[in-house]
Write a protein that holds these residues in place. Structure first.
Motif, PDB file in Angstrom:
ATOM      1  N   VAL A 190      17.922  40.073   0.326  1.00 36.11           N
ATOM      2  CA  VAL A 190      18.993  40.765   1.034  1.00 36.11           C
ATOM      3  C   VAL A 190      18.681  40.664   2.519  1.00 36.11           C
ATOM      4  O   VAL A 190      17.527  40.832   2.937  1.00 36.11           O
ATOM      5  CB  VAL A 190      19.094  42.245   0.597  1.00 36.11           C
ATOM      6  N   VAL A 211      19.995  41.877   6.522  1.00 37.65           N
ATOM      7  CA  VAL A 211      20.754  42.860   7.275  1.00 37.65           C
ATOM      8  C   VAL A 211      21.205  42.186   8.567  1.00 37.65           C
ATOM      9  O   VAL A 211      20.376  41.722   9.353  1.00 37.65           O
ATOM     10  CB  VAL A 211      19.910  44.110   7.579  1.00 37.65           C
ATOM     11  N   THR A 234      26.790  47.258  11.017  1.00 36.67           N
ATOM     12  CA  THR A 234      25.800  46.622  10.152  1.00 36.67           C
ATOM     13  C   THR A 234      26.453  46.071   8.887  1.00 36.67           C
ATOM     14  O   THR A 234      27.278  46.743   8.275  1.00 36.67           O
ATOM     15  CB  THR A 234      24.707  47.636   9.765  1.00 36.67           C
ATOM     16  N   ARG A 264      25.211  44.298   5.220  1.00 41.19           N
ATOM     17  CA  ARG A 264      24.124  43.904   4.300  1.00 41.19           C
ATOM     18  C   ARG A 264      24.663  42.839   3.366  1.00 41.19           C
ATOM     19  O   ARG A 264      25.733  43.002   2.788  1.00 41.19           O
ATOM     20  CB  ARG A 264      23.612  45.094   3.494  1.00 41.19           C
ATOM     21  N   GLU A 320      15.651  42.119   4.490  1.00 38.60           N
ATOM     22  CA  GLU A 320      15.451  43.558   4.261  1.00 38.60           C
ATOM     23  C   GLU A 320      14.073  43.798   3.687  1.00 38.60           C
ATOM     24  O   GLU A 320      13.544  43.020   2.941  1.00 38.60           O
ATOM     25  CB  GLU A 320      16.533  44.057   3.306  1.00 38.60           C
TER      26      GLU A 320
END
Length: 185
Positions: free
Chosen positions: A23, A25, A32, A34, A185
């Motif tokens: 993942v 960001v 933001t 994700r 992440e």
């Protein structure tokens, strides 16, 4: 019984990410986002995106092409619309089982099937005409390699910005939408 219902409802609010899928960001000046990268379904494209991410390539670049009702594209231009150098192009992993649906992340490319480098786009709607239908250049499609798992409201806010022309480029936000950083992440 009530506890079971509450537990079931709580699990519905969390997005399921495949165990080994990374993942990232993406911090933008609009908020933001994700993104789960589908290393299990599109390993070449996911690894390519991570290569750029790990080298902080995307930091300070912009979403340079925004077409509301279609997609937002970024990953190649600075705020003054200068194209950044890239690594070599990758093989196109488009396939019928990875459709260009709303919220998916796909590799941008030229008319050449295997020409994708750093640029990507996020689909704002289901863009069936971008899907893989056959092995010809016109039917090959665009490789989907991830999905927004949080921040579609930010993607939609980017889609709604005013756009215009900058030199020979159309659909460029009149105020830069900056990718401040992309990190694992």
């Amino acid at each position: 019984m009530r506890a079971l219902i509450i537990a079931a409802l709580m699990t519905l609010s969390f997005t399921v990410v495949a165990q080994d899928n990374p993942v990232v960001v993406m911090e933008t000046n609009k908020g933001t986002i994700r993104i789960e990268l589908w290393a299990d379904k599109a390993p070449v494209s996911a690894e390519n995106f991570l290569r750029y991410t790990d080298n902080e390539y995307y930091d300070g670049l912009i979403f340079h092409r925004v077409i509301n009702g279609f997609m937002i594209q970024g990953g190649g231009f600075s705020p003054d619309m200068v194209q950044k150098s890239t690594y070599d192009p990758i093989a196109n992993e488009a396939s019928a089982d990875k459709p260009n649906n709303r919220g998916t992340l796909a590799m941008a490319r030229t008319q050449v099937v295997d020409s994708a480098t750093s640029q990507f786009f996020i689909n704002l709607v289901d863009n069936d005409f971008l899907n893989h239908t056959n092995e010809t250049p016109s039917g090959f499609g665009y490789a989907v390699f991830g999905e927004v798992i949080e921040g579609m409201d930010v993607v939609d806010a980017i889609a709604a910005v005013e756009t215009g022309r900058v030199r020979s480029f159309g659909d460029v936000p009149t105020e830069p939408v900056i990718i401040e950083s992309v990190r694992r992440e």
